[in-house]
Design a protein around this motif. Structure first.
Motif, mmCIF file in Angstrom:
data_model
loop_
_atom_site.group_PDB
_atom_site.id
_atom_site.type_symbol
_atom_site.label_atom_id
_atom_site.label_comp_id
_atom_site.label_asym_id
_atom_site.label_seq_id
_atom_site.Cartn_x
_atom_site.Cartn_y
_atom_site.Cartn_z
ATOM 1 N N VAL A 48 -11.077 -2.904 -13.683
ATOM 2 C CA VAL A 48 -10.691 -2.972 -12.160
ATOM 3 C C VAL A 48 -9.229 -2.632 -11.881
ATOM 4 O O VAL A 48 -8.491 -3.002 -12.774
ATOM 5 C CB VAL A 48 -11.084 -4.364 -11.320
ATOM 6 N N THR A 49 -8.790 -1.791 -10.958
ATOM 7 C CA THR A 49 -7.707 -1.492 -10.722
ATOM 8 C C THR A 49 -7.372 -1.972 -9.259
ATOM 9 O O THR A 49 -8.194 -1.559 -8.278
ATOM 10 C CB THR A 49 -7.406 0.214 -10.701
ATOM 11 N N VAL A 50 -6.303 -2.700 -9.184
ATOM 12 C CA VAL A 50 -5.830 -3.308 -7.832
ATOM 13 C C VAL A 50 -4.702 -2.400 -7.329
ATOM 14 O O VAL A 50 -3.299 -2.628 -8.161
ATOM 15 C CB VAL A 50 -5.626 -4.763 -7.854
ATOM 16 N N SER A 51 -4.554 -1.937 -6.233
ATOM 17 C CA SER A 51 -3.226 -1.337 -5.872
ATOM 18 C C SER A 51 -2.938 -1.880 -4.417
ATOM 19 O O SER A 51 -3.851 -2.367 -3.770
ATOM 20 C CB SER A 51 -3.390 0.379 -5.865
ATOM 21 N N ALA A 52 -1.398 -1.998 -4.272
ATOM 22 C CA ALA A 52 -1.091 -2.490 -3.212
ATOM 23 C C ALA A 52 0.199 -1.767 -2.403
ATOM 24 O O ALA A 52 1.134 -1.329 -3.176
ATOM 25 C CB ALA A 52 -0.675 -3.959 -3.217
ATOM 26 N N HIS A 53 -0.043 -1.195 -1.121
ATOM 27 C CA HIS A 53 1.150 -0.604 -0.534
ATOM 28 C C HIS A 53 1.267 -1.098 0.825
ATOM 29 O O HIS A 53 0.449 -1.280 1.569
ATOM 30 C CB HIS A 53 0.477 0.895 -0.304
ATOM 31 N N ARG A 54 2.651 -1.527 1.041
ATOM 32 C CA ARG A 54 3.110 -1.999 2.486
ATOM 33 C C ARG A 54 3.155 -0.838 3.706
ATOM 34 O O ARG A 54 3.427 0.245 3.273
ATOM 35 C CB ARG A 54 4.496 -2.483 2.227
ATOM 36 N N HIS A 55 2.464 -1.324 4.588
ATOM 37 C CA HIS A 55 2.529 -0.674 6.076
ATOM 38 C C HIS A 55 2.699 -1.221 7.046
ATOM 39 O O HIS A 55 1.824 -2.223 7.463
ATOM 40 C CB HIS A 55 1.155 0.224 6.110
ATOM 41 N N GLY A 56 3.918 -1.415 7.401
ATOM 42 C CA GLY A 56 4.411 -2.127 8.737
ATOM 43 C C GLY A 56 4.337 -3.868 8.294
ATOM 44 O O GLY A 56 4.769 -3.981 7.026
ATOM 45 N N PRO A 57 3.507 -4.568 8.926
ATOM 46 C CA PRO A 57 3.821 -5.806 8.640
ATOM 47 C C PRO A 57 2.538 -6.342 7.719
ATOM 48 O O PRO A 57 2.543 -7.353 7.241
ATOM 49 C CB PRO A 57 3.310 -6.380 10.012
ATOM 50 N N TYR A 58 1.650 -5.414 7.150
ATOM 51 C CA TYR A 58 0.638 -5.515 6.456
ATOM 52 C C TYR A 58 0.782 -4.662 5.050
ATOM 53 O O TYR A 58 1.324 -3.579 4.971
ATOM 54 C CB TYR A 58 -0.737 -5.203 7.077
ATOM 55 N N THR A 59 0.072 -5.381 4.103
ATOM 56 C CA THR A 59 -0.171 -4.705 2.640
ATOM 57 C C THR A 59 -1.611 -4.293 2.844
ATOM 58 O O THR A 59 -2.512 -5.000 3.093
ATOM 59 C CB THR A 59 0.354 -5.663 1.485
ATOM 60 N N ASP A 60 -1.657 -2.911 2.404
ATOM 61 C CA ASP A 60 -3.191 -2.415 2.281
ATOM 62 C C ASP A 60 -3.405 -2.633 0.657
ATOM 63 O O ASP A 60 -2.890 -2.098 -0.135
ATOM 64 C CB ASP A 60 -3.139 -0.965 2.413
ATOM 65 N N VAL A 61 -4.566 -3.296 0.553
ATOM 66 C CA VAL A 61 -4.955 -3.601 -0.824
ATOM 67 C C VAL A 61 -6.309 -2.841 -1.110
ATOM 68 O O VAL A 61 -7.044 -2.981 -0.329
ATOM 69 C CB VAL A 61 -5.309 -5.295 -1.058
ATOM 70 N N VAL A 62 -6.499 -2.048 -2.350
ATOM 71 C CA VAL A 62 -7.661 -1.446 -2.623
ATOM 72 C C VAL A 62 -7.922 -1.639 -3.885
ATOM 73 O O VAL A 62 -7.064 -1.802 -4.953
ATOM 74 C CB VAL A 62 -7.466 0.258 -2.585
ATOM 75 N N ALA A 63 -9.095 -2.260 -4.077
ATOM 76 C CA ALA A 63 -9.466 -2.670 -5.728
ATOM 77 C C ALA A 63 -10.801 -1.768 -5.986
ATOM 78 O O ALA A 63 -11.663 -1.689 -5.069
ATOM 79 C CB ALA A 63 -10.067 -4.194 -5.659
#
Length: 100
Positions: A48-63
């Motif tokens: 599994v690869t977990v990536s996290a990128h901040r966009h404004g007040p939230y972090t977009d997490v994709v697994a």
């Protein structure tokens, strides 16, 4: 391959730290690769690869996993994503320990 996405109030660094804490316990995977915005975990159950990128007040997490959506790995990754607090001020949900 399956992919899952969730927004969270945590920072990317906090998301990846939580993944490092929870994923080995839930699925028995070990971290095999890491950058400032992603971590990969591998083991007998798959990868599994977990990536996290901040966009404004939230972090977009994709697994993303290398298994079908019906695998144990995918089930546990969905559980991990549900542990992440959605809104600022939400309490983090406790790490599950053998719950079904």
């Amino acid at each position: 391959m399956a992919g899952y996405q969730r927004k969270t109030a945590l920072s990317p660094k906090e998301v990846l730290a939580k993944a490092e804490e929870v994923i080995p316990e839930l699925v028995g995977l070990t971290r095999s690769k890491s950058t400032s915005h992603s971590s990969s975990f591998s083991g007998d159950e798959g990868t599994v690869t977990v990536s996290a990128h901040r966009h404004g007040p939230y972090t977009d997490v994709v697994a993303s996993t290398d298994r079908l959506r019906t695998s144990r790995l995918d089930y546990e990754i969905q559980r991990f994503l549900n542990l992440l607090p959605y809104e600022p001020g939400d309490e983090e949900r406790p790490t599950p320990r053998g719950e079904d």
